[in-house]
Scaffold this active site. Structure first.
Site, PDB file in Angstrom:
ATOM      1  N   CYS A 113       0.787  -1.248  -0.095  1.00 48.35           N
ATOM      2  CA  CYS A 113      -0.140   0.096  -0.039  1.00 48.35           C
ATOM      3  C   CYS A 113       1.140   1.260   0.151  1.00 48.35           C
ATOM      4  CB  CYS A 113      -0.613   0.250   1.652  1.00 48.35           C
ATOM      5  SG  CYS A 113      -1.848   1.506   1.327  1.00 48.35           S
TER       6      CYS A 113
ATOM      7  N   CYS B 103      -1.076   3.807  -6.206  1.00 51.56           N
ATOM      8  CA  CYS B 103      -2.109   2.938  -5.047  1.00 51.56           C
ATOM      9  C   CYS B 103      -2.366   1.337  -5.629  1.00 51.56           C
ATOM     10  CB  CYS B 103      -3.299   3.555  -5.479  1.00 51.56           C
ATOM     11  SG  CYS B 103      -4.398   3.213  -4.417  1.00 51.56           S
TER      12      CYS B 103
HETATM   13  N1  DGL Z   1      -4.238   0.397  -1.226  1.00 45.67           N
HETATM   14  C1  DGL Z   1      -4.007   1.804  -0.908  1.00 45.67           C
HETATM   15  C2  DGL Z   1      -2.268   2.279  -1.886  1.00 45.67           C
HETATM   16  O1  DGL Z   1      -1.635   1.570  -2.498  1.00 45.67           O
HETATM   17  C3  DGL Z   1      -4.772   2.896  -1.176  1.00 45.67           C
HETATM   18  C4  DGL Z   1      -6.126   2.616  -0.641  1.00 45.67           C
HETATM   19  C5  DGL Z   1      -6.601   2.932   0.404  1.00 45.67           C
HETATM   20  O2  DGL Z   1      -6.599   4.125   0.144  1.00 45.67           O
HETATM   21  O3  DGL Z   1      -7.338   2.769   1.232  1.00 45.67           O
HETATM   22  O4  DGL Z   1      -2.026   3.666  -1.151  1.00 45.67           O
END
Ligand code: DGL
Length: 281
Positions: free
Chosen positions: A77, A191
């Site tokens: 993430c 993201c």
């Molecule tokens: N998958 C997360 C990222 O890479 C973000 C999604 C969220 O805001 O939870 O930033």
């Protein structure tokens, strides 16, 4: 290279966006068993203050380690990696962490027009970490940071096979000034969720551009980290290996089965490891 050792790696994200990273790890480090924690109880991470996120993630990792031996953890993430990776490394100094950050360095090498779109959550797009990457690798470029509100939710829907709201996806790029949008030749996926929306984002952009996904570089980095570790103490554990764990129940979780199987997860379970032990201070 496969060293024949059984490695066990934890991946954590706010939802299923990190499956884009899991899939790259399956290719590059197939010998590693993965435990995926989708912290959907706290989705989206983009809205959480950094201290809350740091405590939550440290709590999750501690709780998992109370049950199984981990060789490494991947914060799959960008939001969490850009905000709290340093804190996590400090709180869990004996566990190697690999994070995901927007591939702005690569964008600096490949963009010809020097107009780059960074697609990221608000937390990531505004982070000082990202400002530093732009200053270091794209000082001569225009880096557009459109409002990506709702995009992670669309990715969650896509992985469940649910219909998408195309307007949400279109609006992200339509919000950019026309002349600048037309000049974008490189789109940085900041993201992990957005990797699943590349065809839709490409269509919304309206012209060909290079989309940079950090998943494979993360998998390569993990391979290096694992190669540098001593032999693992962990035998294979069918109860935990290639398990996808969700921290909150949700009526639509069953819809994720095909996407989880594609990413190599054989079983799913519902459990909030973050509640099992107090978060690390
Ligand atoms: N998958 C997360 C990222 O890479 C973000 C999604 C969220 O805001 O939870 O930033």
């Amino acid at each position: 290279m496969h060293d024949g050792l059984h490695r066990r790696v934890l991946l954590v994200d706010s939802g299923v966006g990190g499956l884009s990273v899991a899939a790259a790890i399956r290719q590059r480090v197939p010998e590693a068993a993965q435990l995926y924690v989708a912290d959907n109880a706290m989705f989206p991470y983009g809205r959480l203050p950094a201290p809350v996120l740091a405590a939550r993630l440290a709590g999750l990792v501690h709780a998992v380690r109370a049950r199984i031996v981990l060789d490494a953890a991947v914060v799959a993430c960008n939001t969490a990696s850009t905000a709290v990776l340093a804190e996590l490394r400090a709180a869990l100094a004996d566990l190697p962490f690999v994070g995901v950050v927007p591939p702005l360095k690569t964008a600096g090498k490949v963009s010809r027009t020097r107009v780059v779109a960074l697609l990221a959550t608000e937390g990531t797009a505004r982070s000082p970490y990202v400002d530093d990457l732009i200053a270091a690798f794209l000082p001569d470029a225009r880096v557009l940071r459109p409002d990506c509100r709702g995009l992670a939710v669309e990715a969650e829907k896509k992985l469940r096979g649910q219909p998408l709201d195309r307007e949400v996806i279109r609006a992200v790029l339509a919000g950019l000034p026309e002349a600048e949008r037309a000049a974008v030749d490189t789109v940085v996926l900041g993201c992990t969720h957005y990797a699943f929306l590349v065809p839709e984002l490409q269509e919304a952009l309206g012209h060909a551009a290079r989309f940079l996904d950090p998943a494979m570089p993360v998998a390569r980095r993990l391979a290096q980290v694992l190669a540098g570790l001593p032999a693992p103490a962990s035998p294979p554990d069918p109860a935990w290996d290639d398990l996808a764990l969700f921290t909150a129940s949700d009526d639509t979780l069953a819809l994720l089965e095909p996407a989880l199987r594609r990413a190599g997860f054989r079983r799913t379970a519902l459990q909030d490891p973050g509640r099992a032990v107090p978060a690390a201070g």
